[in-house]
Write a protein that holds these residues in place. Structure first.
Motif, PDB file in Angstrom:
ATOM      1  N   LYS A  14       0.823  -1.213   0.000  1.00 52.41           N
ATOM      2  CA  LYS A  14       0.000   0.000   0.000  1.00 52.41           C
ATOM      3  C   LYS A  14       0.855   1.261   0.000  1.00 52.41           C
ATOM      4  O   LYS A  14       0.519   2.248  -0.632  1.00 52.41           O
ATOM      5  N   ASN A  15       1.968   1.237   0.752  1.00 52.38           N
ATOM      6  CA  ASN A  15       2.845   2.401   0.897  1.00 52.38           C
ATOM      7  C   ASN A  15       4.273   1.998   0.569  1.00 52.38           C
ATOM      8  O   ASN A  15       4.856   1.150   1.238  1.00 52.38           O
ATOM      9  N   GLN A  72      -1.360   2.504  -2.917  1.00 53.37           N
ATOM     10  CA  GLN A  72      -2.029   3.773  -2.643  1.00 53.37           C
ATOM     11  C   GLN A  72      -1.091   4.968  -2.671  1.00 53.37           C
ATOM     12  O   GLN A  72      -1.469   6.037  -3.124  1.00 53.37           O
ATOM     13  N   ASN A  73       0.140   4.792  -2.185  1.00 60.16           N
ATOM     14  CA  ASN A  73       1.073   5.914  -2.039  1.00 60.16           C
ATOM     15  C   ASN A  73       2.485   5.506  -2.424  1.00 60.16           C
ATOM     16  O   ASN A  73       2.956   4.444  -2.014  1.00 60.16           O
ATOM     17  N   TYR A  75       6.271   7.153  -2.011  1.00 63.24           N
ATOM     18  CA  TYR A  75       7.100   8.194  -1.414  1.00 63.24           C
ATOM     19  C   TYR A  75       8.453   8.135  -2.118  1.00 63.24           C
ATOM     20  O   TYR A  75       9.264   7.251  -1.843  1.00 63.24           O
ATOM     21  N   ILE A 107      -3.187   7.212  -7.671  1.00 62.78           N
ATOM     22  CA  ILE A 107      -2.411   7.057  -6.434  1.00 62.78           C
ATOM     23  C   ILE A 107      -1.779   8.385  -6.038  1.00 62.78           C
ATOM     24  O   ILE A 107      -1.594   9.272  -6.865  1.00 62.78           O
ATOM     25  N   LYS A 108      -1.452   8.490  -4.756  1.00 63.53           N
ATOM     26  CA  LYS A 108      -0.790   9.700  -4.263  1.00 63.53           C
ATOM     27  C   LYS A 108       0.718   9.512  -4.367  1.00 63.53           C
ATOM     28  O   LYS A 108       1.249   8.442  -4.082  1.00 63.53           O
ATOM     29  N   LYS A 109       1.365  10.591  -4.786  1.00 60.19           N
ATOM     30  CA  LYS A 109       2.808  10.576  -4.953  1.00 60.19           C
ATOM     31  C   LYS A 109       3.399  11.729  -4.159  1.00 60.19           C
ATOM     32  O   LYS A 109       2.880  12.836  -4.186  1.00 60.19           O
ATOM     33  N   TYR A 110       4.481  11.440  -3.458  1.00 55.24           N
ATOM     34  CA  TYR A 110       5.175  12.438  -2.658  1.00 55.24           C
ATOM     35  C   TYR A 110       6.632  12.439  -3.087  1.00 55.24           C
ATOM     36  O   TYR A 110       7.226  11.369  -3.258  1.00 55.24           O
ATOM     37  N   VAL A 138       2.726   7.307   8.485  1.00 54.22           N
ATOM     38  CA  VAL A 138       2.268   6.133   7.755  1.00 54.22           C
ATOM     39  C   VAL A 138       3.201   4.949   7.976  1.00 54.22           C
ATOM     40  O   VAL A 138       4.390   5.119   8.225  1.00 54.22           O
TER      41      VAL A 138
END
Length: 172
Positions: A14-15, A72-73, A75, A107-110, A138
């Motif tokens: 997920k992360n 989902q994410n 990083y 999806i979220k990207k950082y 997280v």
């Protein structure tokens, strides 16, 4: 289950923490310009050669599978210096590489980068980013990095990490 770098990885990630250079991108040509004198001018010349990178199809396929399975994410933690237009260039490179993956926009990207003029060892930079911005917020399922020192740092922080060696260099 999915394979990366000869290791079996659960597909329910997920992360994810993902390094950019020599993981998402083959940056070996670019890295030939890393200055040995560590001057501002040397690093500016290095940044001028950012276009000498190419995408890594294996990592693109791996991320595609993870997105289909519910990632989902992401990083992105990179030792690239957050200077001049390097953030914009890096974001553009990532979007270009992953543009054809269905679900990329979902999806979220950082993106976390080295502070300007921070010449600390990469593992120290990434450890500071990890503790300042990520761990308090997280649980990370997996980290992928080409530098064994960063992999060891992630593992020391209780994160499963893969040492990605497709583009490994002698000093890793």
């Amino acid at each position: 289950m999915v394979k990366l770098n000869g290791e079996i990885v659960p597909d329910n990630i997920k992360n994810l923490i993902l390094d950019i250079d020599n993981c998402v991108l083959d940056s070996r040509e670019w890295e030939k310009y890393i200055p040995i004198d560590n001057t501002r001018e040397g690093w500016d010349r290095y940044h001028d050669h950012y276009y000498l990178v190419s995408e890594n199809a294996d990592m693109i396929d791996f991320i595609d599978i993870l997105i289909k399975k519910g990632l989902q994410n992401i990083y992105f933690i990179t030792a690239r210096e957050d200077i001049h237009k390097m953030r914009e260039i890096t974001e553009g490179q990532l979007n270009a590489v992953f543009r054809n993956i269905k679900g990329w926009n979902r999806i979220k990207k950082y993106l976390y980068m080295r502070n300007t003029c921070d010449y600390s060892p990469t593992a120290e930079v990434k450890n500071n980013i990890l503790h300042t911005h990520i761990i308090p917020k997280v649980f990370i399922d997996l980290a992928i990095d080409d530098d064994i020192r960063n992999v060891e740092m992630y593992r020391a922080n209780g994160i499963k990490a893969i040492h990605y060696t497709k583009y490994s260099t002698l000093d890793n």
